[in-house]
Design a protein around this motif. Structure first.
Motif, PDB file in Angstrom:
ATOM      1  N   PHE B 173     -21.769   7.568   5.241  1.00  0.00           N
ATOM      2  CA  PHE B 173     -22.971   7.811   6.034  1.00  0.00           C
ATOM      3  C   PHE B 173     -23.032   6.941   7.275  1.00  0.00           C
ATOM      4  O   PHE B 173     -23.918   7.087   8.088  1.00  0.00           O
ATOM      5  N   SER B 174     -22.086   6.046   7.404  1.00  0.00           N
ATOM      6  CA  SER B 174     -22.059   5.232   8.605  1.00  0.00           C
ATOM      7  C   SER B 174     -21.311   6.009   9.689  1.00  0.00           C
ATOM      8  O   SER B 174     -20.184   5.711  10.017  1.00  0.00           O
ATOM      9  N   ASN B 175     -21.944   7.042  10.188  1.00  0.00           N
ATOM     10  CA  ASN B 175     -21.258   7.939  11.112  1.00  0.00           C
ATOM     11  C   ASN B 175     -22.240   8.421  12.178  1.00  0.00           C
ATOM     12  O   ASN B 175     -22.968   9.390  11.995  1.00  0.00           O
ATOM     13  N   TYR B 176     -22.244   7.722  13.291  1.00  0.00           N
ATOM     14  CA  TYR B 176     -23.169   8.055  14.375  1.00  0.00           C
ATOM     15  C   TYR B 176     -23.003   9.513  14.808  1.00  0.00           C
ATOM     16  O   TYR B 176     -23.976  10.217  15.028  1.00  0.00           O
ATOM     17  N   SER B 177     -21.740   9.931  14.933  1.00  0.00           N
ATOM     18  CA  SER B 177     -21.475  11.262  15.464  1.00  0.00           C
ATOM     19  C   SER B 177     -22.038  12.345  14.566  1.00  0.00           C
ATOM     20  O   SER B 177     -22.610  13.318  15.036  1.00  0.00           O
ATOM     21  N   ALA B 178     -21.876  12.167  13.255  1.00  0.00           N
ATOM     22  CA  ALA B 178     -22.367  13.186  12.330  1.00  0.00           C
ATOM     23  C   ALA B 178     -23.890  13.265  12.380  1.00  0.00           C
ATOM     24  O   ALA B 178     -24.471  14.349  12.452  1.00  0.00           O
ATOM     25  N   TRP B 179     -24.532  12.125  12.387  1.00  0.00           N
ATOM     26  CA  TRP B 179     -26.001  12.116  12.478  1.00  0.00           C
ATOM     27  C   TRP B 179     -26.436  12.745  13.792  1.00  0.00           C
ATOM     28  O   TRP B 179     -27.402  13.514  13.847  1.00  0.00           O
ATOM     29  N   HIS B 180     -25.717  12.386  14.842  1.00  0.00           N
ATOM     30  CA  HIS B 180     -26.080  12.902  16.164  1.00  0.00           C
ATOM     31  C   HIS B 180     -25.951  14.417  16.198  1.00  0.00           C
ATOM     32  O   HIS B 180     -26.854  15.119  16.661  1.00  0.00           O
ATOM     33  N   ASP B 218     -28.001   0.757   2.667  1.00  0.00           N
ATOM     34  CA  ASP B 218     -27.432  -0.293   3.504  1.00  0.00           C
ATOM     35  C   ASP B 218     -28.256  -0.442   4.771  1.00  0.00           C
ATOM     36  O   ASP B 218     -27.966   0.166   5.789  1.00  0.00           O
ATOM     37  N   PRO B 219     -29.276  -1.295   4.714  1.00  0.00           N
ATOM     38  CA  PRO B 219     -30.152  -1.429   5.883  1.00  0.00           C
ATOM     39  C   PRO B 219     -29.444  -2.039   7.084  1.00  0.00           C
ATOM     40  O   PRO B 219     -29.958  -1.979   8.185  1.00  0.00           O
ATOM     41  N   SER B 220     -28.259  -2.610   6.874  1.00  0.00           N
ATOM     42  CA  SER B 220     -27.616  -3.234   8.019  1.00  0.00           C
ATOM     43  C   SER B 220     -26.758  -2.237   8.795  1.00  0.00           C
ATOM     44  O   SER B 220     -26.184  -2.589   9.816  1.00  0.00           O
ATOM     45  N   ASP B 221     -26.678  -1.023   8.323  1.00  0.00           N
ATOM     46  CA  ASP B 221     -25.897  -0.027   9.048  1.00  0.00           C
ATOM     47  C   ASP B 221     -26.764   0.656  10.090  1.00  0.00           C
ATOM     48  O   ASP B 221     -27.816   1.209   9.780  1.00  0.00           O
ATOM     49  N   GLN B 222     -26.284   0.635  11.332  1.00  0.00           N
ATOM     50  CA  GLN B 222     -27.147   1.101  12.419  1.00  0.00           C
ATOM     51  C   GLN B 222     -27.297   2.609  12.506  1.00  0.00           C
ATOM     52  O   GLN B 222     -28.311   3.098  12.983  1.00  0.00           O
ATOM     53  N   SER B 223     -26.276   3.336  12.068  1.00  0.00           N
ATOM     54  CA  SER B 223     -26.254   4.766  12.397  1.00  0.00           C
ATOM     55  C   SER B 223     -27.474   5.496  11.825  1.00  0.00           C
ATOM     56  O   SER B 223     -28.062   6.343  12.493  1.00  0.00           O
ATOM     57  N   GLY B 224     -27.853   5.136  10.607  1.00  0.00           N
ATOM     58  CA  GLY B 224     -29.022   5.775  10.006  1.00  0.00           C
ATOM     59  C   GLY B 224     -30.295   5.472  10.771  1.00  0.00           C
ATOM     60  O   GLY B 224     -31.163   6.335  10.943  1.00  0.00           O
TER      61      GLY B 224
END
Lengths: 519, 696
Positions: B173-180, B218-224
């Motif tokens: 889930f640490s995936n900026y592109s997928a969320w975007h 994981d609150p430290s992961d920015q992408s979410g």
């Protein structure tokens, strides 16, 4: 030199070795490979016609004879030979008891390979794996990954997945609430930071280290501080930190310390993702665990070790004071001199038994094991999976966790359409141990059809997904556990109650130290 | 793939690198030569392949290949032959991508090739390539970009692509592109009202649920958090742009002169409007989000007065590509009119296709307001600047008479969100606030920042009546979080300070009672009463909620920490401004002031102008100086006076656009530099008072 009586035994040349090893179980094979690599001359014999001893995978039809062998033949009369040795006869013993088999073995039963050490898996980051890689044994064995994140916890009559990685925590919606997700991942992170900090060359920061004081606390206390649900605590303790005994008691001896818990969690989480094609933390050798000792034997053979199967050792050759072992008399009657003799645990060691030094408690350790063959997976769409029954989850008397491993045909251990399920639990007395295993079997499976004709009826209702798989064949037995001993006469450990090989390798390492020390 | 430290090159590597460079140079020369001589033989093309194989970034080689491709394909008629040429090109791209999966040129070449539409696209091959690529690096945004292109090109339904993003998020889930990509696809699906996407509320509830799982894990992961921010924006802002304030406001009376007699009455019946003397009426419109497309037809004016044909609307705060929150026009009264009569001006903005927001939504909440103009040809010309304006805090706070300042309700517009819908939004926000308050990771800056943003979004929904008390409560909690963040995350201190300032201003100005404590009507001797707002000593770093200050004529922002005056350009009535004792560090930071037509008094003393060798605001300011022709004239003018233009270029541009009467700038590093006084005198001929001295 050759005795006429042993016409079917080969004669061994030379007659003197640095090390003679009897039995080809995993510890013996690792030692053979290690000694070979260290440049020692090694004679490796095994009374059985195949490799593996207590660590082998045997075809299903020969399992009964393996578990309850006929009384060992009277050793051949000692040859006159040299009078400079005192000859001490060796006897073998059976470490299995209470064998109970029910159901007809499904055909083709010869294609079903059963592990004697099951349930057992390897952590991807396991020492055993490193050992295989370093020794070159990895060329001879192939592994499959146990499906990631799908370790199941039996809790109040149902099976829940225990998330073991960041992604599994994210995707899990049956076991954890949001706060618990947060805690669990934090725990993993904490452990990782601690390990990085403890590793001096690492990039970790010293402040991340967990204090020594906290490390000596029981792990369960640490978990209880965080107001987690009992289910969650059980999941972490028994399915991730791999505690075996009930952590809810005051008996501090069996309590897992934070240090141990953290070590296992670190191993667990560093195992995930070590190999690109392994999804989870665990893997299983194709064709069964019997492949592992064979792989090490091959390594040893490459280094020049001499292998003789179907060759029991019938007696020890001791010096006059009966203190030091000078060699072994083989079943062929041939005497082999050596500096070190290593026996597999199926031999009674006469001298050691006499001078047992407080190892009585070791003798009491037992493990109850179960093997079932079923035709349907416990969990839909899963082939290989791990299940744990926490202590007391089945009955009050259940003092330890029951571990379960299901294997499928894609590991080449059984024909397609079948699954082999292994169960084990450490136990103090044989009857409660067996009782627990049976309860676990009842919890997971439907009782086997008493009439083979009922198979028809069963198939019609198979659409029902909730239907538990039916047991086709099962076997329950109890095995004694002995640890390796290290004195002038060395003996290797039996398979233990754990899910992995860590403690077996540790004790083999001790034996190796002795060998290299004496030589 | 990500987060790997860079290792210094070993000497062996360097040797190999220089050999590679020599080879590359050689290849490059040959390819360029072929390019110039238009040699499109097989050997020549092969050479360009060799170059691209080593360096996929050689974009000239890509262009050469495009030309060669076009040249060669023209002569082919056999579809099989064409196919093999296209295949070759595709393979070249694949080889280049193997060398560098993030090569812009290679990806573009592939898109270009598909767009030629010479052969049917083998979708299996294309998606297979992407799968392979995204397996190696799931965050390769080139791959995602190409995937969007391909999905559109092949007509893959958005629903399927949405599922794909979920798969990728499931993998990691640490995936900026997928969320975007998810946010883009969802926006499309919701706009198209595709099946299963009819209810925004349902979809957004599910998305909140999904992203919260990631955030708690994981609150430290920015992408979410980024995705959460997008979701928050979706539910806390209206879909369509709205007009939220105007000047003049509805019912205002503008007067070109001040009638002394009426001061004693309880209300200020008319507002003195400086510009009316020049028969000019300013109108300022303030929208909740940047819009464009204001013109004569989208904003309708009705009045007896004639304003000439060309009514030109100008964006005041320039953001990218012409969108702006704040628009203004200066109407020139063209016809003769009686001086004693009041003329009404009706402004209406109907639903309009012309006015669009950045997301492409049309303006569809019609507004109508009226104000009146009174033109008095005044015999006695008031000179405001007889004496220098004194910024005496204690005195200026005293209201003149009992007058209330300008009517408070700037424009009566209710939120365009339908009542029940806004309830749903509010519930979602409250739910999220409760959730994140529970998140045990107390020291996560993302948690605190998100909480602050959620609280502020809630506050913004409480806009009238008794709920204003709640609004303040939300503001207070948000302020607490922002203050924590300033300590927790010092590297983004300035951002948090700006946010805090904005919240502080909201709190001070959202209700009449609090705001009144800062408002007064200031009367300088021999002058008209001016609407005065005093916001000094509040540690503000920037100006927020400027739409509530558009009627202000005198503004005191002294003794704050103001770094930027962006937003003040909306205050077209501003006559005098005090930003002394702040942290203004350059003239570029003051650029918005150049848009205030009638600013006469400016106090810049004790700031940091000239103290910093590097002017960072130049990069932060949304609209740096851009008047080119005027600039040249001003520069020439200064050069004649022996002023170092290179050193003072920003000062020249700033002063050139002001018509000040009074300027205080002492206490700035720049003020003590030589020639500076000459420069000011030269550029502001209208100046009467400079640093407290009369200069004229």
């Amino acid at each position: 030199m050759a005795e006429a009586a042993a016409h079917d035994y080969p004669t061994i040349e030379p007659t003197s070795f640095d090390v003679v090893i009897c039995g080809t179980g995993l510890p013996e094979s690792v030692l053979a490979a290690a000694c070979g690599a260290a440049g020692k001359t090694v004679l490796h014999v095994d009374p059985n016609p195949s490799y593996g001893s207590l660590y082998s995978s045997v075809p299903l039809p020969s399992l009964p004879s393996f578990l309850s062998p006929e009384p060992s033949r009277v050793p051949l009369p000692p040859s006159g030979g040299d009078d400079s040795h005192t000859v001490v006869d060796l006897h073998r013993r059976n470490i299995f008891s209470e064998v109970e088999i029910s159901g007809a073995a499904p055909e083709p039963s010869a294609r079903i390979a059963v592990d004697l050490v099951g349930p057992r898996v390897l952590y991807c980051r396991d020492e055993a794996v490193d050992l295989l890689l370093r020794s070159g044994g990895s060329h001879h064995v192939e592994f499959k990954s146990v499906e990631g994140g799908s370790s199941l916890l039996y809790w109040e009559g149902r099976l829940y997945p225990v998330p073991d990685s960041r992604q599994a925590i994210f995707k899990n919606d049956a076991t954890l609430n949001l706060t618990e997700k947060n805690f669990l991942f934090n725990l993993f992170k904490l452990v990782r930071a601690h390990i990085a900090a403890a590793d001096e060359d690492g990039e970790g920061e010293a402040s991340d280290k967990i204090s020594e004081e906290d490390l000596d606390l029981p792990f369960v206390e640490y978990l209880e501080k965080h107001q987690l649900s009992p289910k969650m605590i059980a999941g972490v303790l028994y399915a991730i930190a791999m505690a075996d005994y009930d952590q809810d008691t005051d008996c501090s001896e069996k309590l897992l310390t934070a240090r141990e818990g953290i070590q296992t969690i670190a191993l667990y989480s560093s195992s995930i993702g070590r190999f690109a094609n392994a999804q989870g933390a665990f893997m299983y050798p194709m064709y069964g665990h019997g492949e592992l000792p064979q792989a090490f034997c091959r390594c040893a053979a490459v280094k020049g070790a001499l292998y003789v199967l179907r060759m029991p050792v019938s007696a020890l050759l001791m010096d006059e004071e009966r203190k030091n072992c000078l060699g072994a008399r083989l079943a062929s009657g041939q005497d082999i001199l050596c500096q070190q003799l290593i026996l597999d645990p199926s031999y009674k060691v006469p001298i050691l038994d006499a001078s047992s030094d407080g190892s009585d408690s070791n003798l009491l350790r037992k493990v109850a094991r179960g093997i079932c063959i079923i035709s349907k997976s416990v969990k839909q769409d899963s082939a290989i999976l791990l299940i744990v029954f926490p202590p007391k989850s089945l009955e009050e008397q259940q003092i330890a966790a029951i571990r379960v491993l299901q294997l499928s045909s894609n590991l080449a251990v059984c024909p397609p359409g079948m699954f082999i399920v292994y169960l084990s639990t450490p136990c103090a007395d044989t009857s409660t141990g067996k009782q627990c295993i049976k309860k676990a079997i009842d919890a997971l499976f439907a009782p086997q059809a008493s009439d083979p004709l009922e198979g028809h009826l069963e198939e019609t209702s198979e659409n029902n997904e909730d239907l538990k798989p039916t047991v086709i064949w099962s076997c329950v037995y109890v095995q004694e556990i002995t640890e390796g001993t290290s004195s002038s006469l060395l003996s290797c450990p039996t398979p233990d109650e754990h899910l992995d090989y860590r403690s077996i390798l540790d004790s083999s390492k001790k034996v190796l130290h002795c060998i290299l020390h004496f030589l | 793939m990500h987060g790997r430290p860079r290792r210094p090159a070993k000497p062996v590597d360097e040797e190999a690198a220089s050999a590679k460079a020599a080879k590359l140079r050689d290849l490059q020369v040959q390819v360029l030569q072929n390019h110039h001589s238009r040699t499109y033989t097989k050997e020549a093309i092969g050479l360009s392949f060799k170059l691209l194989e080593i360096n996929p970034e050689a974009y000239t080689a890509w262009n050469y290949r495009k030309l060669a491709f076009q040249h060669n394909v023209k002569e082919l008629s056999d579809p099989e032959a064409i196919r093999s040429v296209v295949d070759d090109e595709l393979r070249v791209v694949e080889v280049a991508l193997r060398q560098n999966p993030k090569s812009y040129g290679a990806w573009y070449h592939r898109k270009w090739l598909l767009n030629q539409k010479l052969t049917p696209v083998d979708s299996k091959r294309e998606f297979g390539l992407l799968d392979k690529l995204l397996k190696v690096d799931a965050r390769n945004f080139h791959g995602w970009n190409y995937r969007r292109f391909l999905a559109r090109f092949m007509g893959v339904p958005d629903e399927e692509e949405l599922k794909y993003t979920m798969d990728k998020i499931g993998d990691n889930f640490s995936n900026y592109s997928a969320w975007h990509n998810r946010s883009i696809l969802l926006s499309n699906l919701l706009i198209q009202q595709s099946k299963g996407f009819e209810s925004k509320q349902k979809i957004f509830s599910e998305e909140f649920e999904l992203v919260t799982q990631a955030l708690f894990t994981d609150p430290s992961d920015q992408s979410g958090w980024f995705y959460h921010l997008w979701l928050l924006a979706q539910i806390s802002t209206p879909d369509k742009p709205q007009l939220i304030a105007s000047w003049p406001c509805n019912g205002a009376k503008l007067s070109s002169s001040f009638i002394k007699e009426k001061v004693d009455q309880n209300t200020l019946s008319s507002i003195w409007c400086h510009s009316l003397k020049e028969r000019t009426v300013p109108i300022v419109l303030y929208f909740n989000e940047p819009v464009k497309g204001l013109n004569q037809s989208s904003v309708k004016l009705k009045s007896y007065l004639e304003f000439g044909k060309d009514i030109h609307w100008r964006a005041l705060s320039m953001t990218d590509s012409g969108y702006s929150n704040c628009w203004t026009t200066y109407l020139q009264i063209a016809n003769e009119c009686s001086t004693s009569q009041q003329y009404s001006v009706e402004v209406s903005i109907p639903c309009s296709e012309d006015i669009v927001s950045r997301s492409g939504s049309n303006y569809d909440s019609p507004v109508h307001f009226t104000f009146t103009i009174e033109l008095i040809s005044d015999s006695q010309d008031i000179d405001l600047f007889d004496k220098p304006v004194a910024w005496n805090c204690s005195e200026s706070l005293q209201s003149y008479g009992n007058c209330e300042p300008i009517p408070f309700d700037l424009l009566k517009i209710t939120s365009a969100l339908i009542e029940e819908e806004s309830n749903w939004h509010f519930e979602r926000l409250s739910e999220q606030i409760d959730l994140f308050r529970e998140l045990p990771d107390d020291n996560s800056k993302f948690v605190k920042l998100t909480l602050a943003r959620l609280l502020l979004a809630c506050a913004a929904m409480k806009s009238c009546g008794r709920s204003l008390i709640e609004r303040k409560r939300y503001c207070d909690e948000a302020l607490g979080h922002l203050s924590d963040l300033i300590h927790l995350d010092p590297s983004h201190k300035q951002y948090y300070e700006d946010e805090r300032s904005s919240v502080l201003m909201d709190k001070l100005t959202c209700d009449m009672e609090t705001f009144m404590k800062h408002c007064s009507v200031q009367v300088q001797p021999n002058s008209v009463p001016l609407n005065h707002v005093q916001l000094h000593g509040l540690s503000l770093t920037c100006v927020g909620f400027a739409e509530r200050l558009m009627w202000v004529q005198v503004l005191d922002l002294s003794h704050n920490s103001v770094r930027s005056v962006e937003g003040l350009e909306a205050l077209q009535q501003l006559v005098s401004l005090n930003i002394s004792n702040n942290q203004i560090s350059s003239f570029t930071a003051l650029e918005p002031l150049t848009k205030i037509m009638f600013l006469k008094v400016l106090d810049l003393s004790f700031n940091e102008i000239g103290a910093h060798p590097i002017d960072t605001t130049r990069y932060i300011c949304s609209s740096p100086f851009s008047h080119k022709i005027e600039a040249c004239e001003a520069f020439e003018q200064c050069q004649k006076k022996n002023i170092n233009v290179e050193e003072y270029w920003d000062a020249i541009l700033f002063f050139k656009s002001l018509k000040l009467k009074q300027l205080d700038i002492e206490g700035n590093a720049i003020a003590s530099k030589e020639n500076f006084r000459t420069l000011v005198m030269e550029l502001i001929p209208s100046l009467k008072w400079f640093n407290g001295e009369c200069v004229n």
